[in-house]
Scaffold this motif. Structure first.
Motif, PDB file in Angstrom:
ATOM      1  N   ASP A  26       6.491  -4.890  -9.764  1.00 31.60           N
ATOM      2  CA  ASP A  26       6.235  -3.447  -9.725  1.00 31.60           C
ATOM      3  C   ASP A  26       7.513  -2.677 -10.022  1.00 31.60           C
ATOM      4  O   ASP A  26       7.453  -1.565 -10.566  1.00 31.60           O
ATOM      5  N   GLY A  36       5.137   0.468 -13.524  1.00 29.43           N
ATOM      6  CA  GLY A  36       6.169   0.197 -12.524  1.00 29.43           C
ATOM      7  C   GLY A  36       7.432   1.008 -12.791  1.00 29.43           C
ATOM      8  O   GLY A  36       7.397   2.022 -13.495  1.00 29.43           O
ATOM      9  N   VAL A  78       5.897   3.864  -6.090  1.00 28.34           N
ATOM     10  CA  VAL A  78       5.818   2.526  -6.698  1.00 28.34           C
ATOM     11  C   VAL A  78       6.294   1.472  -5.699  1.00 28.34           C
ATOM     12  O   VAL A  78       5.640   0.435  -5.493  1.00 28.34           O
ATOM     13  N   ARG A  88       3.866   0.521  -2.764  1.00 22.69           N
ATOM     14  CA  ARG A  88       2.554  -0.083  -3.016  1.00 22.69           C
ATOM     15  C   ARG A  88       2.318  -1.277  -2.082  1.00 22.69           C
ATOM     16  O   ARG A  88       3.253  -2.010  -1.752  1.00 22.69           O
TER      17      ARG A  88
END
Ligand SMILES: C[S@@+](CC[C@H](N)C(=O)[O-])C[C@H]1O[C@@H](n2cnc3c(N)ncnc32)[C@H](O)[C@@H]1O
Length: 356
Positions: A243, A272, A171, A174
């Motif tokens: 996120d 997220g 996560v 990203r």
């Protein structure tokens, strides 16, 4: 450790005096830290009292007394020389007392105690009336002691710890990830997150204006200001499209933790990650507590609970936020589940992931 419950009064009196002696040694550490005495000893020792006073712009008579105290307390070594006794700081002590990048750096803990002790009249009044003593009232010594104490941990341990949790690391990695660091204080964790995730844009938020100003300066110095920003706002107002969000060593301070957790849940995408990092206290009380539990209750009495109580509406959590209390807050804020992340690199912290 306190004597056995059936111990005679003399044993209890000895214990009380030992505790007071230790408390005074803590304040003496604060003197040595703030007056630059430990740093001078570490850099230029062994030193006579005269040389220490001259090097630090302090008074020789006080330096002599402090050195004698430190020698009695076993904090410095003493060697007789024709110029008088010279004092040296053992290598390990020098690291623990003067190296702000070391994980052993412990001088900030003495500074936090001194900051709280300076507020004793206000603390007594709060204890009588149910009022509080704000983080702002505790002042710069508390603010920067908190920041300095956690800084080396964030700088050396946070990135590798997060990288060890694949789902979380994914996560945070990203492209163009947006990460919030809620209650970021002086921003050392925010900067550590930004360094760890070079594609991310990281926002630190806090309600403490001096901390936010300090954090902005550090971001500029670090050359990270183009993708790290610091905002003076309550975590309960966090909004929009993150996120991931972290709340590090702060949820237990918040007067309205559920409100903040709810805002964070809504501000973070459902795919997220929300991570709360807080004290690694026992699941339930089991007195007498171990040294860590005793330290956490000390902070709670003198810092965190009074700060949280300085609000009209408050959960009054205290530093010793048991995992069950956090789970209750998370459920009330609409999270479906709380898991403990397998991060062992921070002996003082437990990393909780709160799931949408
Ligand atoms: C113990 S400090 C921790 C700071 C930093 N996270 C660290 O680990 O060093 C707690 C911080 O929480 C902040 N704080 C408390 N309540 C807050 C709220 N509702 N929203 C944002 N910040 C808050 C305080 O201003 C303070 O900077």
């Amino acid at each position: 450790m306190a004597p056995h419950e059936h111990a005679p009064a003399d044993a209890w009196a000895d214990h009380v005096l030992e505790v007071v002696t230790t408390g005074m040694e803590s304040l003496a550490i604060h003197l040595g830290d703030r007056l630059g005495w430990y740093r001078a000893l570490a850099a230029d020792g062994p030193l006579t009292a005269r040389a220490l006073a001259d090097a630090t712009g302090t008074h020789e008579r006080y330096a002599r007394e402090w050195l004698a105290h430190q020698a009695a307390a076993g904090m410095v070594t003493v060697t007789a020389t024709p110029a008088g006794p010279v004092h040296a700081l053992p290598t390990g002590a020098a690291e623990a007392l003067t190296d702000p990048r070391s994980l052993a750096y412990a001088a900030p803990a003495a500074r936090l105690l001194a900051a709280a002790a300076a507020q004793m009249p206000a603390l007594l009044e709060a204890y009588r009336t149910g009022g509080g003593v704000t983080w702002d009232a505790l002042g710069d010594d508390a603010r920067w002691a908190q920041a300095d104490g956690n800084r080396p941990w964030f700088e050396s341990r946070l990135a590798p710890a997060l990288a060890e949790v694949p789902e979380l690391h994914a996560v945070l990695s990203r492209a163009d990830a947006r990460i919030a660091d809620v209650a970021c204080g002086a921003g050392w964790s925010t900067l550590a997150l930004a360094r760890a995730y070079p594609d991310a844009r990281v926002t630190g938020v806090d309600v403490d204006a001096p901390s936010i100003a300090h954090a902005r300066e550090r971001a500029e110095e670090a050359g990270l200001a183009d993708r790290v920003d610091f905002v003076l706002v309550d975590g309960g107002s966090l909004a929009g499209g993150y996120d991931a969000a972290f709340i590090i060593e702060a949820l237990h301070d918040m007067p309205r933790p559920v409100e903040v957790l709810d805002a964070v849940r809504q501000a973070v995408r459902v795919d997220g990650a929300v991570v709360v990092v807080d004290e690694r206290v026992e699941e339930s009380p089991a007195p007498p507590g171990d040294p860590f539990e005793r330290l956490m209750y000390g902070y709670s009495l003198l810092v965190c609970l009074p700060d949280s109580m300085a609000n009209d509406t408050t959960a009054a959590t205290g530093t010793v936020m048991r995992p069950g209390v956090l789970r209750g807050y998370a459920a009330d804020a609409g999270y479906s589940e709380v898991t403990v992340l397998p991060i062992e690199a921070f002996p003082q912290f437990r990393f909780y992931r709160l799931h949408h």
